[in-house]
Design an enzyme around this catalytic site. Structure first.
Site, PDB file in Angstrom:
ATOM      1  N   GLY A 110       9.983  -2.157  12.108  1.00 34.52           N
ATOM      2  CA  GLY A 110      10.686  -0.876  12.022  1.00 34.52           C
ATOM      3  C   GLY A 110      10.595  -0.045  13.284  1.00 34.52           C
ATOM      4  N   HIS A 112       7.861   1.830  14.303  1.00 34.77           N
ATOM      5  CA  HIS A 112       7.138   3.088  14.104  1.00 34.77           C
ATOM      6  C   HIS A 112       5.713   3.053  14.628  1.00 34.77           C
ATOM      7  CE1 HIS A 112       9.691   5.896  11.764  1.00 34.77           C
ATOM      8  NE2 HIS A 112      10.359   4.799  11.486  1.00 34.77           N
ATOM      9  N   GLY A 178       9.010   0.376   8.797  1.00 32.88           N
ATOM     10  CA  GLY A 178       9.122  -1.030   8.458  1.00 32.88           C
ATOM     11  C   GLY A 178       8.157  -1.436   7.360  1.00 32.88           C
ATOM     12  N   ILE A 239       4.538 -12.194  10.809  1.00 36.11           N
ATOM     13  CA  ILE A 239       4.916 -12.167   9.401  1.00 36.11           C
ATOM     14  C   ILE A 239       6.404 -12.482   9.277  1.00 36.11           C
ATOM     15  CG2 ILE A 239       5.225 -10.699   7.371  1.00 36.11           C
ATOM     16  CD1 ILE A 239       2.348 -11.428   7.729  1.00 36.11           C
ATOM     17  N   ASN A 486      -2.674   2.570  10.620  1.00 38.77           N
ATOM     18  CA  ASN A 486      -1.231   2.767  10.786  1.00 38.77           C
ATOM     19  C   ASN A 486      -0.902   4.026  11.574  1.00 38.77           C
ATOM     20  OD1 ASN A 486      -0.447   0.422   9.588  1.00 38.77           O
ATOM     21  ND2 ASN A 486       0.204   1.329   7.651  1.00 38.77           N
ATOM     22  N   TYR A 487      -1.890   4.908  11.754  1.00 38.59           N
ATOM     23  CA  TYR A 487      -1.751   6.037  12.667  1.00 38.59           C
ATOM     24  C   TYR A 487      -2.592   5.723  13.910  1.00 38.59           C
ATOM     25  CZ  TYR A 487      -0.025   8.550   8.509  1.00 38.59           C
ATOM     26  OH  TYR A 487       0.679   8.943   7.391  1.00 38.59           O
TER      27      TYR A 487
END
Length: 544
Positions: A110, A112, A178, A239, A486-487
């Site tokens: 995605g 991000h 994503g 993936i 994820n951050y």
């Protein structure tokens, strides 16, 4: 599971005569690498999905999925080649040629990645852009979905809603994120307290490893399957797709919002929220957005601080504290719960909106309930340049601590920052911290997310957010100070760009994200990718 191959509009063949790379190794040149790809490709000509700087569409392809505009500048390092595969064999070809020519690879879904690591590198690299592999196959009877790695949450949620009004997936809130990146880092959203994380609801996965093998859960083994569900899959392979477990939701849910300012007792209510929100029934989730606003002027994102006396400017601002959430049921049930457990909030019927589940998804992704769900298919909404950080809290912050936080927020102009509190508890408390690499489980009250825009005076913005992070040190988790992968935040530490990175060096950032699970991740990495082919500044290293 067989996936359809996406068709692609005809693209001019990449030029075979390219300028030589300044790299000392001639095998590192773009020309040699491109020729390797073309010679090694089989059924589908890979030349039709290759982009170099000589292609007229190279720039638009690169920029399309850059969601943090801090990494969309003339000085940002660019990939020597972009490949947008339309079938899995093309990914195997890219891996083969990257290994042969000793070129690093970045994998973008995605787009991000908060530090741009999925599409930026400080060494020569190739970008594998998964955007063409994004099919979503929902089975409403089995309550499962196979989702390819290039799909966004919006595309997943839209396809689920087309098949069922009472099924959902406990993924993130923002529709352009994503599925693959979110899930491989844990992935929380509005259903976290009821069903846990996205990573907690993965049944199977397919990936390509460093040897080019296509593996599923059975053939990869439980250790690798564990690692990719919260440990950052880009450290272990590419993936291809996820098999997701869908969960039940009612046809009607309730969305609510209550806004208070400092002058309306917001500090006291937020202080109470810290103890209440993690203990509410699982069907209720609450988040808090605390941001600087103008008291009397229009609150536009483009508004900037005026160049006059700073004390007068401070007097024109206050803090807006919005209590935002949802309930898996109708307003009457929510009001009963909140009046009993959190009367300080003063929630009333007018604060509640009764909607279908997919309408609630739209509302939390900055659409309106009246908008068509097809809006969730937009992959490019709301792009800004920013720097972000995260923290976890296991003990309520004092009123004085919150006052200090608000003083720092007031230093920034309205529209420049964003600060969010997201409550945990519920199902999150019931899952062991070693069940997946995501360790922030029982005892975690909430997650804090802080962000600042970096357009304009970037240096000052960075100074401000790092100062805020320092201020929060005594108020958050310790030994280690936890962070959400994820951050991702390169201020926590980085690997060496070339050569090996020691376990000790990587532990500086690795334990912030994974606590003791970092040790198992390193063991898995050492087993499945001992040569460290899949690497970036914060990838899991093998033992060296």
């Amino acid at each position: 599971m067989k996936f359809p191959v996406f068709s692609l509009l005809s693209v001019a063949f990449v030029l075979l005569v390219l300028p030589s790379s300044p790299a000392a190794n001639p095998d590192n040149s773009p020309n040699d690498f491109v020729q390797c790809l073309i010679r090694s490709s089989s059924a589908n000509p890979i030349s039709q999905v290759l982009y170099t700087s000589k292609n007229s569409t190279y720039k638009s392809v690169l920029q399309f999925s850059i969601n943090n505009l801090r990494f969309d500048t003339p000085t940002t390092p660019k990939p020597m080649v972009i490949v947008k595969p339309v079938d899995e064999s093309q990914i195997q070809t890219v891996i083969y040629c990257c290994k042969k020519h000793d070129i690093q690879m970045r994998i973008r879904g995605g787009g991000h990645d908060y530090e741009g690591l999925s599409y930026v590198a400080q060494v020569p690299f190739v970008l594998l852009d998964m955007i063409n592999l994004r099919s979503v196959d929902v089975d409403p009877v089995a309550a499962t979905a196979w989702v390819q790695a290039g799909a966004t949450l919006g595309e997943l949620y839209y396809q689920i809603a087309q098949k069922s009004s009472t099924l959902a997936f406990p993924g993130g809130i923002w529709s352009t994120v994503g599925v693959s990146g979110l899930t491989s880092g844990g992935g929380y959203g509005v259903l976290r307290r009821k069903y846990g994380l996205a990573a907690d609801n993965v049944l199977d996965a397919r990936l390509i490893d460093a040897n080019g093998r296509i593996l599923d859960r059975k053939s990869m083994g439980e250790d690798l399957f564990w690692a990719i569900r919260g440990g950052g899959a880009s450290s272990f392979g590419v993936i291809l797709s996820w098999k997701l477990k869908l969960v039940s939701v009612p046809k009607i849910v309730t969305v609510f919002q209550v806004e208070r300012t400092l002058e309306q007792n917001a500090t006291e209510i937020l202080h109470r929220w810290q103890a209440v929100a993690p203990k509410l029934p699982k069907d209720v989730e609450m988040r808090v957005a605390a941001n600087t606003i103008w008291k009397h002027l229009p609150n536009e994102a483009s508004k900037t601080v005026q160049e006059d006396d700073s004390r007068n400017v401070q007097d024109t601002k206050t803090i807006s504290v919005k209590f935002i959430g949802s309930f898996l049921g109708q307003p009457k049930g929510l009001l009963s719960i909140m009046n009993k457990n959190f009367p300080e909030l003063g929630l009333v019927g007018q604060d509640c909106t009764e909607v279908s589940y997919i309408q609630s998804v739209l509302m939390f992704s900055l659409f309106s309930a009246e908008d068509s769900p097809s809006g969730l298919l937009n992959r490019t909404a709301y792009k800004i340049p920013f720097k972000a950080k995260s923290d976890f809290v296991d003990k309520p912050i004092s009123r004085q601590g919150l006052d200090g936080l608000f003083r720092i927020l007031l230093q920034a102009a309205p529209g420049r920052t964003n600060f969010l509190f997201t409550s945990f508890g519920g199902r999150m408390d019931e899952i062991s911290e070693s069940a997946t690499p995501f360790p922030h489980r029982a005892g975690t009250l909430y997650l804090m997310y802080m962000r600042v825009r970096t357009d304009g005076d970037t240096s000052n913005a960075m100074k401000w957010i790092r100062g805020l992070y320092r201020y929060l040190t005594p108020h958050v988790t310790k030994s280690p100070r936890a962070a959400y992968v994820n951050y991702n935040d390169l201020d926590l530490g980085v690997n060496n760009l070339q050569g090996t990175t020691s376990y000790k060096q990587a532990s500086e950032w690795g334990r912030n994200y994974f606590k003791n699970n970092f040790d198992r991740l390193v063991k898995v990495k050492s087993s499945v990718d001992p040569d460290n082919f899949f690497r970036h500044e914060q990838s899991i290293p093998p033992f060296s």
